[in-house]
Every structure is written in C-alpha cells, then in structure tokens.
Write an enzyme that holds these catalytic residues in place. Structure first.
Site, PDB file in Angstrom:
ATOM      1  N   GLN A   1      -3.892  -4.758 -25.641  1.00 15.97           N
ATOM      2  CA  GLN A   1      -3.173  -5.515 -24.604  1.00 15.97           C
ATOM      3  C   GLN A   1      -3.057  -4.677 -23.338  1.00 15.97           C
ATOM      4  O   GLN A   1      -3.247  -5.153 -22.218  1.00 15.97           O
ATOM      5  CB  GLN A   1      -1.776  -5.886 -25.099  1.00 15.97           C
TER       6      GLN A   1
ATOM      7  N   ARG B   1       4.995  -6.505 -18.613  1.00 20.13           N
ATOM      8  CA  ARG B   1       5.214  -6.019 -19.982  1.00 20.13           C
ATOM      9  C   ARG B   1       6.671  -5.733 -20.314  1.00 20.13           C
ATOM     10  O   ARG B   1       6.983  -5.442 -21.475  1.00 20.13           O
ATOM     11  CB  ARG B   1       4.348  -4.769 -20.240  1.00 20.13           C
TER      12      ARG B   1
ATOM     13  N   HIS C   1       3.452  -3.600 -11.363  1.00 20.72           N
ATOM     14  CA  HIS C   1       2.865  -4.871 -11.818  1.00 20.72           C
ATOM     15  C   HIS C   1       2.807  -4.884 -13.354  1.00 20.72           C
ATOM     16  O   HIS C   1       3.187  -5.872 -13.995  1.00 20.72           O
ATOM     17  CB  HIS C   1       1.469  -5.020 -11.202  1.00 20.72           C
TER      18      HIS C   1
ATOM     19  N   THR D   1       0.802  -1.239   0.000  1.00 17.94           N
ATOM     20  CA  THR D   1       0.000   0.000   0.000  1.00 17.94           C
ATOM     21  C   THR D   1       0.830   1.283   0.000  1.00 17.94           C
ATOM     22  O   THR D   1       0.434   2.246  -0.656  1.00 17.94           O
ATOM     23  CB  THR D   1      -1.045   0.019   1.145  1.00 17.94           C
TER      24      THR D   1
HETATM   25  C1  LIG Z   1       2.679 -12.285 -21.879  1.00 18.28           C
HETATM   26  C2  LIG Z   1       1.210 -12.093 -21.689  1.00 18.28           C
HETATM   27  C3  LIG Z   1       0.312 -12.852 -22.449  1.00 18.28           C
HETATM   28  C4  LIG Z   1      -1.070 -12.694 -22.300  1.00 18.28           C
HETATM   29  N1  LIG Z   1      -1.928 -13.432 -23.069  1.00 18.28           N
HETATM   30  C5  LIG Z   1      -3.262 -13.246 -22.953  1.00 18.28           C
HETATM   31  C6  LIG Z   1      -4.195 -14.012 -23.757  1.00 18.28           C
HETATM   32  O1  LIG Z   1      -3.797 -14.823 -24.545  1.00 18.28           O
HETATM   33  N2  LIG Z   1      -5.528 -13.769 -23.600  1.00 18.28           N
HETATM   34  C7  LIG Z   1      -6.006 -12.856 -22.703  1.00 18.28           C
HETATM   35  O2  LIG Z   1      -7.216 -12.677 -22.609  1.00 18.28           O
HETATM   36  N3  LIG Z   1      -5.156 -12.141 -21.928  1.00 18.28           N
HETATM   37  C8  LIG Z   1      -3.812 -12.300 -22.028  1.00 18.28           C
HETATM   38  N4  LIG Z   1      -2.956 -11.549 -21.253  1.00 18.28           N
HETATM   39  C9  LIG Z   1      -3.519 -10.570 -20.326  1.00 18.28           C
HETATM   40  C10 LIG Z   1      -3.468 -11.091 -18.873  1.00 18.28           C
HETATM   41  O3  LIG Z   1      -4.288 -12.228 -18.706  1.00 18.28           O
HETATM   42  C11 LIG Z   1      -3.920  -9.976 -17.901  1.00 18.28           C
HETATM   43  O4  LIG Z   1      -5.255  -9.635 -18.214  1.00 18.28           O
HETATM   44  C12 LIG Z   1      -3.090  -8.735 -18.012  1.00 18.28           C
HETATM   45  O5  LIG Z   1      -1.724  -9.055 -17.982  1.00 18.28           O
HETATM   46  C13 LIG Z   1      -3.405  -7.811 -16.847  1.00 18.28           C
HETATM   47  O6  LIG Z   1      -2.932  -8.396 -15.677  1.00 18.28           O
HETATM   48  P1  LIG Z   1      -3.660  -8.218 -14.282  1.00 18.28           P
HETATM   49  O7  LIG Z   1      -5.079  -8.683 -14.368  1.00 18.28           O
HETATM   50  O8  LIG Z   1      -2.810  -8.854 -13.247  1.00 18.28           O
HETATM   51  O9  LIG Z   1      -3.570  -6.620 -14.128  1.00 18.28           O
HETATM   52  P2  LIG Z   1      -4.640  -5.580 -13.562  1.00 18.28           P
HETATM   53  O10 LIG Z   1      -5.914  -5.636 -14.317  1.00 18.28           O
HETATM   54  O11 LIG Z   1      -3.923  -4.254 -13.506  1.00 18.28           O
HETATM   55  O12 LIG Z   1      -4.922  -6.066 -12.127  1.00 18.28           O
HETATM   56  C14 LIG Z   1      -3.910  -6.035 -11.121  1.00 18.28           C
HETATM   57  C15 LIG Z   1      -4.301  -7.031 -10.058  1.00 18.28           C
HETATM   58  O13 LIG Z   1      -5.512  -6.589  -9.461  1.00 18.28           O
HETATM   59  C16 LIG Z   1      -6.319  -7.715  -9.171  1.00 18.28           C
HETATM   60  N5  LIG Z   1      -7.574  -7.612  -9.920  1.00 18.28           N
HETATM   61  C17 LIG Z   1      -7.911  -6.666 -10.831  1.00 18.28           C
HETATM   62  N6  LIG Z   1      -9.153  -6.856 -11.263  1.00 18.28           N
HETATM   63  C18 LIG Z   1      -9.615  -7.953 -10.644  1.00 18.28           C
HETATM   64  C19 LIG Z   1     -10.841  -8.661 -10.674  1.00 18.28           C
HETATM   65  N7  LIG Z   1     -11.863  -8.310 -11.448  1.00 18.28           N
HETATM   66  N8  LIG Z   1     -10.964  -9.745  -9.899  1.00 18.28           N
HETATM   67  C20 LIG Z   1      -9.956 -10.158  -9.088  1.00 18.28           C
HETATM   68  N9  LIG Z   1      -8.769  -9.523  -9.001  1.00 18.28           N
HETATM   69  C21 LIG Z   1      -8.600  -8.430  -9.768  1.00 18.28           C
HETATM   70  C22 LIG Z   1      -5.521  -8.950  -9.545  1.00 18.28           C
HETATM   71  O14 LIG Z   1      -4.807  -9.383  -8.440  1.00 18.28           O
HETATM   72  C23 LIG Z   1      -4.571  -8.429 -10.579  1.00 18.28           C
HETATM   73  O15 LIG Z   1      -3.372  -9.190 -10.694  1.00 18.28           O
HETATM   74  C24 LIG Z   1      -1.569 -11.719 -21.371  1.00 18.28           C
HETATM   75  C25 LIG Z   1      -0.663 -10.975 -20.620  1.00 18.28           C
HETATM   76  C26 LIG Z   1       0.693 -11.138 -20.763  1.00 18.28           C
HETATM   77  C27 LIG Z   1       1.642 -10.296 -19.930  1.00 18.28           C
END
Ligand SMILES: Cc1cc2nc3c(=O)[nH]c(=O)nc-3n(C[C@H](O)[C@H](O)[C@H](O)COP(=O)(O)OP(=O)(O)OC[C@H]3O[C@@H](n4cnc5c(N)ncnc54)[C@H](O)[C@@H]3O)c2cc1C
Length: 288
Positions: free
Chosen positions: A89, A200, A195, A69
């Site tokens: 993305q 990325r 994060h 935090t």
């Molecule tokens: C190399 C790579 C390949 C990928 N390939 C694909 C793919 O093929 N298809 C695809 O659809 N996506 C893909 N993604 C996207 C990936 O699944 C994530 O959506 C994206 O990286 C965002 O990550 P995040 O949800 O952790 O981040 P953020 O949305 O910023 O969230 C940060 C954190 O907050 C929490 N959080 C946020 N929202 C919620 C929620 N609604 N419920 C619970 N916890 C939450 C989680 O802990 C999360 O880790 C890819 C990403 C990467 C880096």
C-alpha cells in the site's frame, strides 16, 4: 551560513518508534525546518525568518492556499520495518525514493505480522474496503489467530530447506506470505509526506498502515511544529464542500431572520483577520 538543525529532532534521530508486533519507523536524516519553508517562500538567503508569529501566519497562508513548493524544501529519510502487505500500500505513494531490503541477495528473517486480538474484526457491511467497528468474541479471535499462524512455520521451514539446498534466494522466497516483514529506506519531502499522512491517517486507511502514519506524524510534529499545526487546521481536519453543498449552506443562511455576524463569531474562535475575510468571501462566493 549555518545548516538548519533541530535539537529535539537530533535527539530522536535513529530512535525506533515501534509499530505493530515487529515493525518500526526511525528517522535517519532530515533537511530543513519551519524556518526553511519561510525562507524559501521569501526567496532569501541567510536570515530569512522574522518573528515566530509572522512566520506562523506565513506558513498558515501558504498551506491554506496550497502554495506547496516551499514545503518541498524540507526532507526526511526514514528507516522502516513493515509487513509486505503494508509495503504494497505504502509503495503506491510514488513521490518518494525507496531502497528495500532484497530477498534476492539476503536471507529473510523469521518475522511475520500477527494482529493483536482486538483488531480482528469482521468485514464491514458499509465499507467494502474496511473492518467493522465491532470487536469479535474472544473464541473467534483465538480461532482466527490459530488460522493465521497455522502455515507460517511450515512456510518458514520450507524456505530454510530451500536455503540449505542452496536454491537461489530469489526462488526460495516465492512462497513466503505477505505478512513477512521487510525493511526499507524511504526519503520524501514534506509536501508529499503531508499528502501521504492525509491519506494514511484517515480512518478509511487500513489499520496497519495507519499505525505507521501515526508514528511518522509524531516525528513530523517535532520537526515542523508550525506546519503541523497548519496541516491539522487546513488539511487533516478540514473538509471541502461541493458547489451544490455550498448552495445548500448559502440557502440555509439566507433563510435566517438576520445574517450571522461572522466577524464577531470568528474573532472568538482565534481566526486571524485575514482568515475571517477569506471565510466571508467563501461564504459569499466571492473570489479572493
Ligand atoms: C483508503 C485508500 C484506499 C485505496 N484503495 C486502492 C485500491 O483499491 N486499489 C488501488 O490500486 N489503489 C488504492 N489506493 C491507492 C491510491 O489510489 C493511490 O495510489 C495512493 O493513495 C497514492 O496516492 P497518490 O497517487 O496521490 O500519491 P503519490 O504517488 O505520492 O502522488 C502524489 C501526487 O503526485 C501526482 N502524481 C504522481 N504520479 C503521477 C502520475 N503518474 N500522473 C499524474 N500525477 C501523478 C498526483 O497529483 C498525486 O496525487 C488506496 C488508497 C487509499 C488511501
């Protein structure tokens, strides 16, 4: 009480860090610094910081133990210009606030992403989501570029024709390709930005979004140098081990003729005393 400012960051405020062929990232505004993180962690007002050395070890402790935090107290607002396929993305990172240039209201600009020849690669045989590490011959690069450019100008002409016919912009735009550049304002706190950067900056991320992550990383390094250093040590270049992997390591260590003198080894590697203790506990599977 004075607002936290960073003269080095003020200097680059508004400066474009160019990305790809027409894109950029620029810092529009910011709030906080390494000191703000320390101050929040100590829940104090006014002079919440101590010597840089003490602040550094607190920041390192917080990041190492995922006390996240305090890192949310620092915020950044960026103006980004990026191809739509990169934006798709990027937008998956839900913990940011976004305002995007609207093609329902405003005219599109004639700017489309065309990759540099050297980033044109074949599909990777080992990674379904990525490019091969091998470059392709120049003739093939040229052919690919010709195909990528082939329809863009026609699509652009079509768009302009629809505009001239005064067709609603929300319809006129629908055939424009995802290589078209868009722009947005993107505001995010440091915790969520780290994060984003962890995911990325990773070599598994697509080259084009990695270019933007690298530009943002340059800005973050200037904004919060102590946090950046800790981030590199404990997150970006760190790896976690599963239980079976840890067992493997412990078993291998147990087979050595005498146990390693970790304190001696670690001291020569600039570990703090606390980090050495934490490391030994990890290796011995003791709770901290
Ligand atoms: C190399 C790579 C390949 C990928 N390939 C694909 C793919 O093929 N298809 C695809 O659809 N996506 C893909 N993604 C996207 C990936 O699944 C994530 O959506 C994206 O990286 C965002 O990550 P995040 O949800 O952790 O981040 P953020 O949305 O910023 O969230 C940060 C954190 O907050 C929490 N959080 C946020 N929202 C919620 C929620 N609604 N419920 C619970 N916890 C939450 C989680 O802990 C999360 O880790 C890819 C990403 C990467 C880096």
């Amino acid at each position: 009480m004075k607002r936290t400012t960073n003269p080095q960051l003020d200097e680059i405020l508004g400066r474009e860090f160019s990305c790809l062929d027409h894109g950029f990232v620029r810092l529009i505004d910011y709030m906080g610094s390494d000191e703000s993180i320390v101050q929040a962690a100590r829940v104090s007002y006014g002079k919440g910081t101590k010597k840089v050395r003490v602040d550094r070890s607190l920041i390192r402790y917080l990041l190492r133990h995922q006390h996240t935090t305090p890192f949310e107290m620092v915020e950044f607002k960026f103006h980004c210009k990026l191809p739509i396929f990169v934006a798709r993305q990027w937008i998956r990172h839900r913990t940011a606030s976004v305002n995007e240039y609207s093609l329902r209201y405003s005219e599109a600009h004639n700017q489309f992403y065309i990759p540099e020849p050297e980033v044109i690669r074949k599909q990777s045989k080992t990674n379904r989501q990525g490019r091969s590490s091998e470059t392709v011959p120049p003739e093939l690069q040229e052919k690919v570029l010709a195909i990528l450019k082939r329809h863009i100008q026609q699509l652009w002409k079509d768009y302009q024709e629809l505009e001239q016919m005064e067709i609603a912009r929300e319809l006129a735009r629908i055939n424009l390709p995802v290589s078209l550049y868009t722009e947005w304002y993107w505001k995010i706190d440091l915790h969520n930005l780290l994060h984003f950067l962890k995911l990325r900056l990773d070599p598994s991320a697509q080259h084009e979004i990695r270019v933007y992550a690298q530009a943002i990383a340059e800005i973050v390094k200037i904004a919060v140098p102590l946090t950046w250093e800790a981030f590199e040590d404990y997150v970006l270049h760190a790896r976690s081990f599963s239980r079976p992997e840890m067992e493997l390591i412990r078993n291998a260590l147990a087979q050595l003729p005498s146990p390693p003198n970790w304190e001696e080894i670690a001291l020569s590697k600039e570990f703090s005393k606390r980090e050495i203790k934490e490391f030994i506990k990890k290796i011995n599977n003791e709770r901290r």
